[in-house]
Design a protein around this motif. Structure first.
Motif, PDB file in Angstrom:
ATOM      1  N   ARG A 151     -33.172 -20.285 -10.474  1.00  0.00           N
ATOM      2  CA  ARG A 151     -32.139 -19.631 -10.865  1.00  0.00           C
ATOM      3  C   ARG A 151     -32.651 -18.956 -12.240  1.00  0.00           C
ATOM      4  NH1 ARG A 151     -27.516 -23.282 -10.873  1.00  0.00           N
ATOM      5  NH2 ARG A 151     -27.423 -22.871 -12.864  1.00  0.00           N
ATOM      6  N   TYR A 152     -33.201 -19.623 -12.997  1.00  0.00           N
ATOM      7  CA  TYR A 152     -33.562 -19.178 -14.307  1.00  0.00           C
ATOM      8  C   TYR A 152     -34.708 -17.939 -14.085  1.00  0.00           C
ATOM      9  CZ  TYR A 152     -31.198 -22.665 -17.310  1.00  0.00           C
ATOM     10  OH  TYR A 152     -30.289 -23.236 -17.967  1.00  0.00           O
ATOM     11  N   ARG A 153     -35.477 -18.149 -13.272  1.00  0.00           N
ATOM     12  CA  ARG A 153     -36.779 -17.296 -13.159  1.00  0.00           C
ATOM     13  C   ARG A 153     -35.966 -15.990 -12.757  1.00  0.00           C
ATOM     14  NH1 ARG A 153     -42.004 -18.245 -11.069  1.00  0.00           N
ATOM     15  NH2 ARG A 153     -41.458 -17.310  -9.353  1.00  0.00           N
ATOM     16  N   LEU A 154     -35.010 -16.063 -11.687  1.00  0.00           N
ATOM     17  CA  LEU A 154     -34.176 -14.805 -11.147  1.00  0.00           C
ATOM     18  C   LEU A 154     -33.321 -14.417 -12.158  1.00  0.00           C
ATOM     19  CD1 LEU A 154     -33.955 -13.379  -8.324  1.00  0.00           C
ATOM     20  CD2 LEU A 154     -32.174 -14.762  -7.997  1.00  0.00           C
ATOM     21  N   GLY A 155     -32.831 -14.980 -12.913  1.00  0.00           N
ATOM     22  CA  GLY A 155     -31.988 -14.505 -13.979  1.00  0.00           C
ATOM     23  C   GLY A 155     -32.721 -13.806 -14.992  1.00  0.00           C
ATOM     24  N   VAL A 156     -33.937 -14.284 -15.516  1.00  0.00           N
ATOM     25  CA  VAL A 156     -34.556 -13.291 -16.466  1.00  0.00           C
ATOM     26  C   VAL A 156     -35.299 -12.258 -15.847  1.00  0.00           C
ATOM     27  CG1 VAL A 156     -36.861 -13.562 -17.748  1.00  0.00           C
ATOM     28  CG2 VAL A 156     -35.312 -15.493 -17.414  1.00  0.00           C
ATOM     29  N   PHE A 157     -35.546 -12.250 -14.402  1.00  0.00           N
ATOM     30  CA  PHE A 157     -35.981 -11.210 -13.673  1.00  0.00           C
ATOM     31  C   PHE A 157     -34.949  -9.936 -13.978  1.00  0.00           C
ATOM     32  CE2 PHE A 157     -37.451  -9.177  -9.462  1.00  0.00           C
ATOM     33  CZ  PHE A 157     -38.695  -8.630  -9.997  1.00  0.00           C
ATOM     34  N   ALA A 158     -33.751 -10.251 -13.301  1.00  0.00           N
ATOM     35  CA  ALA A 158     -32.681  -9.284 -13.468  1.00  0.00           C
ATOM     36  C   ALA A 158     -32.378  -8.856 -14.930  1.00  0.00           C
ATOM     37  CB  ALA A 158     -31.428 -10.077 -12.656  1.00  0.00           C
ATOM     38  N   LEU A 159     -32.368  -9.772 -15.758  1.00  0.00           N
ATOM     39  CA  LEU A 159     -31.822  -9.326 -17.123  1.00  0.00           C
ATOM     40  C   LEU A 159     -32.925  -8.494 -17.565  1.00  0.00           C
ATOM     41  CD1 LEU A 159     -30.064  -9.730 -19.415  1.00  0.00           C
ATOM     42  CD2 LEU A 159     -31.872 -11.356 -20.572  1.00  0.00           C
ATOM     43  N   SER A 160     -34.247  -8.290 -17.299  1.00  0.00           N
ATOM     44  CA  SER A 160     -35.251  -7.595 -17.661  1.00  0.00           C
ATOM     45  C   SER A 160     -35.008  -6.351 -17.100  1.00  0.00           C
ATOM     46  CB  SER A 160     -36.825  -8.217 -17.432  1.00  0.00           C
ATOM     47  OG  SER A 160     -37.129  -8.072 -16.160  1.00  0.00           O
ATOM     48  N   ALA A 161     -34.599  -6.319 -15.684  1.00  0.00           N
ATOM     49  CA  ALA A 161     -34.274  -4.964 -14.819  1.00  0.00           C
ATOM     50  C   ALA A 161     -33.138  -4.481 -15.750  1.00  0.00           C
ATOM     51  CB  ALA A 161     -34.005  -5.454 -13.541  1.00  0.00           C
ATOM     52  N   ALA A 179     -29.616  -1.854 -11.682  1.00  0.00           N
ATOM     53  CA  ALA A 179     -31.116  -2.071 -11.944  1.00  0.00           C
ATOM     54  C   ALA A 179     -31.099  -3.699 -11.650  1.00  0.00           C
ATOM     55  CB  ALA A 179     -31.618  -1.695 -13.168  1.00  0.00           C
ATOM     56  N   ALA A 180     -30.091  -4.354 -12.287  1.00  0.00           N
ATOM     57  CA  ALA A 180     -30.283  -5.795 -12.470  1.00  0.00           C
ATOM     58  C   ALA A 180     -29.768  -6.395 -10.782  1.00  0.00           C
ATOM     59  CB  ALA A 180     -29.158  -6.425 -13.380  1.00  0.00           C
ATOM     60  N   GLY A 181     -28.823  -5.598 -10.311  1.00  0.00           N
ATOM     61  CA  GLY A 181     -28.694  -6.113  -8.796  1.00  0.00           C
ATOM     62  C   GLY A 181     -29.686  -5.896  -7.853  1.00  0.00           C
ATOM     63  N   PHE A 182     -30.397  -4.862  -8.185  1.00  0.00           N
ATOM     64  CA  PHE A 182     -31.625  -4.648  -7.159  1.00  0.00           C
ATOM     65  C   PHE A 182     -32.587  -5.504  -7.353  1.00  0.00           C
ATOM     66  CE2 PHE A 182     -35.892  -2.538  -6.648  1.00  0.00           C
ATOM     67  CZ  PHE A 182     -35.636  -2.208  -5.531  1.00  0.00           C
ATOM     68  N   LEU A 222     -30.796   3.691 -30.473  1.00  0.00           N
ATOM     69  CA  LEU A 222     -31.001   2.551 -31.328  1.00  0.00           C
ATOM     70  C   LEU A 222     -29.715   1.474 -31.001  1.00  0.00           C
ATOM     71  CD1 LEU A 222     -32.355   1.438 -33.857  1.00  0.00           C
ATOM     72  CD2 LEU A 222     -30.607   2.776 -35.206  1.00  0.00           C
ATOM     73  N   ALA A 223     -28.734   2.086 -30.760  1.00  0.00           N
ATOM     74  CA  ALA A 223     -27.657   1.217 -30.409  1.00  0.00           C
ATOM     75  C   ALA A 223     -28.021   0.377 -29.056  1.00  0.00           C
ATOM     76  CB  ALA A 223     -26.397   1.974 -30.103  1.00  0.00           C
ATOM     77  N   GLY A 224     -28.737   0.927 -28.096  1.00  0.00           N
ATOM     78  CA  GLY A 224     -29.144   0.389 -27.085  1.00  0.00           C
ATOM     79  C   GLY A 224     -29.977  -0.871 -27.107  1.00  0.00           C
ATOM     80  N   LEU A 225     -31.036  -0.220 -27.807  1.00  0.00           N
ATOM     81  CA  LEU A 225     -32.226  -1.285 -28.266  1.00  0.00           C
ATOM     82  C   LEU A 225     -31.566  -2.624 -29.192  1.00  0.00           C
ATOM     83  CD1 LEU A 225     -35.052  -2.038 -28.618  1.00  0.00           C
ATOM     84  CD2 LEU A 225     -35.356  -0.655 -30.538  1.00  0.00           C
ATOM     85  N   THR A 226     -30.438  -2.167 -30.128  1.00  0.00           N
ATOM     86  CA  THR A 226     -29.801  -3.171 -30.941  1.00  0.00           C
ATOM     87  C   THR A 226     -29.232  -4.338 -29.934  1.00  0.00           C
ATOM     88  OG1 THR A 226     -29.445  -1.827 -32.850  1.00  0.00           O
ATOM     89  CG2 THR A 226     -28.446  -3.927 -32.636  1.00  0.00           C
ATOM     90  N   GLY A 227     -28.580  -3.836 -29.019  1.00  0.00           N
ATOM     91  CA  GLY A 227     -27.732  -4.695 -28.028  1.00  0.00           C
ATOM     92  C   GLY A 227     -28.714  -5.469 -27.132  1.00  0.00           C
ATOM     93  N   THR A 228     -29.970  -4.654 -26.889  1.00  0.00           N
ATOM     94  CA  THR A 228     -30.873  -5.621 -25.976  1.00  0.00           C
ATOM     95  C   THR A 228     -31.518  -6.594 -26.718  1.00  0.00           C
ATOM     96  OG1 THR A 228     -31.415  -3.316 -24.919  1.00  0.00           O
ATOM     97  CG2 THR A 228     -33.154  -5.077 -24.863  1.00  0.00           C
ATOM     98  N   LEU A 229     -31.958  -6.324 -28.019  1.00  0.00           N
ATOM     99  CA  LEU A 229     -32.347  -7.345 -28.946  1.00  0.00           C
ATOM    100  C   LEU A 229     -31.414  -8.600 -29.231  1.00  0.00           C
ATOM    101  CD1 LEU A 229     -34.482  -5.124 -31.508  1.00  0.00           C
ATOM    102  CD2 LEU A 229     -35.284  -6.864 -29.867  1.00  0.00           C
ATOM    103  N   LEU A 230     -30.118  -8.089 -29.459  1.00  0.00           N
ATOM    104  CA  LEU A 230     -29.328  -9.290 -29.496  1.00  0.00           C
ATOM    105  C   LEU A 230     -28.966 -10.155 -28.302  1.00  0.00           C
ATOM    106  CD1 LEU A 230     -26.209  -7.392 -31.400  1.00  0.00           C
ATOM    107  CD2 LEU A 230     -27.951  -9.259 -32.169  1.00  0.00           C
ATOM    108  N   VAL A 231     -28.888  -9.587 -26.938  1.00  0.00           N
ATOM    109  CA  VAL A 231     -28.781 -10.352 -25.878  1.00  0.00           C
ATOM    110  C   VAL A 231     -30.078 -11.473 -25.635  1.00  0.00           C
ATOM    111  CG1 VAL A 231     -28.584 -10.185 -23.448  1.00  0.00           C
ATOM    112  CG2 VAL A 231     -27.415  -8.731 -24.790  1.00  0.00           C
ATOM    113  N   ALA A 232     -31.312 -10.692 -25.919  1.00  0.00           N
ATOM    114  CA  ALA A 232     -32.566 -11.314 -25.877  1.00  0.00           C
ATOM    115  C   ALA A 232     -32.516 -12.667 -26.751  1.00  0.00           C
ATOM    116  CB  ALA A 232     -33.701 -10.558 -26.078  1.00  0.00           C
TER     117      ALA A 232
END
Lengths: 315, 286, 229
Positions: free
Chosen positions: A199-209, A88-91, A158-168
């Protein structure tokens, strides 16, 4: 202090809930958690990078199809799940090179177009099951143990969400996060002070993906079947509503918005399916609520629920 | 081969007129308010639904204009919510119109149900250059062309039209000379409502309309309008026709299922191409 | 046109705030019938706030603004309708009173006649300023409020505009309130002037008095025009 206590209480509740919830309630728990994962990413994108996406469900779909297709074709499920956010991020990174040249309403329509194209392609592709979709996706198994009960998926989410939140959270607190906040305020100023804007814009876009892709992967194993119809444009709009209601530019806003709205829609669904209600009642109620919430949130709560509720400490 | 071609082109021009009408409604609103109205496709859907109801009691030729007029009022209402509150930015207003479009689903399903609706248009088919075409497509073209000519006259040569153009050109100066910019914005929303409804009313006899048909219509209308930078009605007409004919040819000679990709791909290419010609900082702020 | 006796424009104890910031603090001034009045002061003194309040775009926190007769506003930076022709710009100037006949304006500003079909956005700065003045004249004003007449224009162009304003004043009795950073120009054209600094009137009098006062001559006439901050 107040924030820490609140976060701890929420975490404890999230941990304890799957044990006490019944089957149907567990289903709602899983869906709310998945929606929260997507919304956290979207709130980052809208709040920090200052761009709207009306196609966030595309990344959810790509994650789901990645996990589903790989496992149906014999790849170990865990590997399939790991591939979901990556693909998803690659796309996003690839299409983002073109799309992120656009701003504002142009970007809104471009992301919407992206999703419509994706859905159309999926519906016509034999290898993706066409309009019918993918059936018989095996359940996820970790080290020979199959996750076959809803409660397992509740903890997985819950594990996935926790990981997501930590990264964010780490992203927001980092130097990159400061650069993003500058970018959201003024792109020109951020660029002038050395923030690598593109680069930052693209990075956040990919991360959200990636967040959406991971959620999609879990969804594929949880449900066991997928189709283009599982990812309508309306789903993308729902994520926007959740992000806007929860509050853009806060990490917890995505969770609050998603949980609040999933619960609200569930309540309305219960009302709509009572005996005597017409068959269209549930959909009418949910359309009305999504529409009204979006209008009200934008006009009267422009910074969302979380900032409005906690004026003192911004999380 | 030639006879097929003529048929496809006329069918495409007809559908393209519909896209152009939706697109010109977007343009009318955007020029004055800088708001891209996401509920523009909704106007077409409500227009079609209203006409289908009115046609059960009124004859053709009366029911359709009444439906258009009713949706002009709906447009005014959407405008009130979207730009009525002082200090609403065009970006916030875009999201508000998105919310209203979703809310409209509830209303449309409640009133008209969630099944596709259609009503009869001009019956029969005619032969054009040896090709058979549904006669109704000729009506669509025959109505759209004068409407665009009328718009050109209105915006360029009447006091009210000039005042609308003035708001688009320089809102501050418009206020300085005593033009009520907000009221002009509401008028633009009413015009947008009427144009959207006209598209819905004209297209329904040849294309069934469902409550969520608005997505296809708004995306195609936006694609048409984007060609003219969202500000030029004449280019929007050309864009809509181009889009309609391309889709008809793709469907006719190729695979009907690829219509969407072609139209959307075209739109993305135009938008990204336009953006690439200007530095990002000069684009609309988010 | 003048309905009651008294000055055309009467601003009394006017206070305007943007949130917590006070932009104008108890400002009082008058413009009489057929009078040429200047308001000078540096950038950020509150001059544009005063203009926007006079034309009703901003609402005062306290005090009053009385306009007896018709007021037309030539905004800072000219603000023509760039996409429209000169003729259409002028016609729009008559929007408020429903005036469509542009002949009278061409008679006063003959240089506009040959530009009438040109797009206003493509004209030079001086030509645009003339369009902006012409557009304001379309509403048959008793008083013209001109915000920064000279800003960004070459001295010769400014001199031409000043000549037109003198003629308008002499022949048609149009009063002018000229808001200017260029104090030398303002005091030269006008008979009376006010000095606005940080939202307050710090000096007023005839142009001759002010030009002679050390306060004004040091700050505003010291050979170079003060550019503000």
């Amino acid at each position: 202090m107040r924030t820490t206590a609140l976060v701890l209480a929420a975490a404890a509740a999230a941990l304890a809930l799957p044990v006490v919830l019944d089957g149907r309630q567990l289903g709602i728990y899983v869906l709310a958690g998945l929606a929260a994962m997507v919304t956290v990413g979207l709130a980052l994108l809208m709040g920090f990078a200052g761009q709207i996406s009306l196609g966030q469900a595309s990344f959810y779909a790509i994650g789901a199809y990645t996990a589903g297709l790989l496992t149906v074709n014999g790849v170990p499920p865990l590997l399939g799940l790991a591939a979901a956010p990556v693909l998803a991020a690659g796309f996003a990174a690839v299409v983002g090179i073109g799309l992120l040249r656009l701003r504002g309403h142009y970007l809104a329509f471009a992301t919407l177009a992206m999703q419509l194209i994706l859905l159309s392609v999926l519906a016509q592709s034999e290898w993706a099951g066409g309009a019918i979709g993918l059936q018989g996706i095996p359940r996820l198994s970790v080290g020979g143990i199959e996750l076959d009960e809803d409660v397992h998926y509740a903890y997985l989410v819950l594990a996935g969400l926790t990981g997501t939140l930590l990264v964010a959270r780490n992203l927001v607190a980092s130097r990159v996060g400061r650069g993003l906040r500058a970018l959201a305020t003024s792109e020109v100023a951020a660029g002038a002070s050395g923030v690598p804007v593109g680069r930052y814009r693209l990075g956040v876009f990919a991360l959200s993906a990636a967040f959406a892709g991971l959620a999609g992967g879990i969804y594929a194993f949880y449900l066991g079947y997928l189709g283009p119809g599982s990812f309508p444009v309306l789903l993308s709009v729902e994520y926007v509503v959740m992000a806007v209601v929860g509050g853009l530019g806060t990490v917890s806003g995505g969770v609050v918005g998603a949980v609040a709205i999933v619960l609200l829609v569930q309540v309305l669904n219960d009302i709509g399916t009572r005996p005597g209600m017409p068959s269209y009642a549930p959909s009418v109620l949910s359309y009305a609520v999504y529409g009204l919430l979006l209008v009200i949130a934008v006009l009267y709560l422009p910074r969302g629920l979380v900032p409005a509720l906690s004026r003192r400490d911004r999380s | 081969m030639a006879n097929e071609l003529a048929g496809y082109v006329i069918t495409g021009l007809g559908t393209g007129c519909g896209f152009a009408l939706v697109g010109s409604g977007l343009v009318a609103i955007y020029r004055v308010t800088r708001v891209v109205n996401f509920a523009q496709g909704t106007f077409a859907v409500i227009g079609a639904m209203c006409a289908s109801s009115l046609l059960s009691v009124l004859p053709h030729g009366i029911a359709e204009p009444l439906a258009v007029l009713a949706v002009a009022l709906v447009g005014l209402l959407v405008g009130f919510v979207a730009i009525g509150r002082p200090g609403t930015t065009p970006q916030a207003a875009l999201i508000v119109t998105l919310g209203l479009a979703i809310f409209a689903y509830a209303v449309v399903v409640l009133v008209w149900g969630d099944q596709p609706r259609s009503f009869a248009g001009v019956p029969g088919a005619v032969t054009v250059l040896d090709g058979r075409v549904q006669s109704h497509y000729l009506l669509v073209i025959g109505v759209t062309v004068p409407v665009f000519a009328g718009m050109a006259l209105f915006f360029g040569h009447t006091d009210l039209g000039r005042a609308l153009t003035a708001c688009a050109s320089n809102p501050y100066a418009a206020r300085v000379i005593g033009i009520d910019v907000r009221r002009m914005g509401l008028l633009a929303f009413a015009i947008g409502g009427a144009l959207g409804a006209l598209a819905g009313v004209l297209l329904t006899p040849v294309q069934q309309i469902t409550f969520d048909s608005d997505v296809t219509l708004i995306v195609n209308g936006f694609a048409a309008a984007v060609l003219g930078g969202l500000t030029r009605p004449a280019v929007t007409l050309a864009g809509g026709l181009l889009l309609g004919v391309t889709q008809a040819l793709v469907a006719g000679y190729g695979n009907a299922a690829h219509q969407t990709e072609i139209a959307l791909g075209l739109m993305l290419a135009v938008m990204i191409g336009r953006a690439a010609r200007r530095p990002a900082a000069l684009e609309e702020p988010t | 046109m003048i309905r009651t006796s008294g000055p055309l424009v009467e601003v009394a104890e006017l206070t305007v705030r943007y949130g917590a910031a006070t932009a104008l603090d108890r400002v009082s001034l008058t413009v009489g019938v057929g009078e040429l009045v200047a308001l000078v002061g540096p950038n950020g003194a509150g001059k544009s706030t005063l203009v926007d309040t006079l034309s009703g775009i901003l609402v005062p926190a306290s005090g009053s603004v009385t306009v007896r007769g018709r007021l037309a506003h030539v905004p800072e930076g000219r603000q023509v309708f760039g996409d429209l022709s000169v003729e259409d710009n002028l016609r729009l100037g008559g929007w408020r009173i429903g005036e469509r006949d542009t002949a009278a304006v061409y008679a006063v500003l003959p240089a506009l006649t040959e530009l009438r079909r040109r797009r206003a956005g493509l004209l030079s700065g001086g030509e645009q300023q003339m369009v902006a003045v012409g557009r304001a004249l379309m509403s048959r004003p008793d008083v013209l409020v001109i915000d920064e007449l000279s800003l960004g224009l070459a001295p010769l162009v400014v001199a031409d505009l000043v000549r037109h304003l003198r003629e308008l004043n002499a022949w048609r009795g149009v009063a002018v309130l000229l808001i200017e950073q260029n104090a030398r120009l303002a005091l030269d054209l006008c008979s009376r002037a006010y000095v606005l600094e940080a939202g307050r009137i710090v000096a007023e009098g005839t142009s001759a008095e002010l030009a002679a006062s050390s306060l004004v001559s040091d700050a505003y006439l010291g050979g170079v025009v003060v550019d503000g901050e």
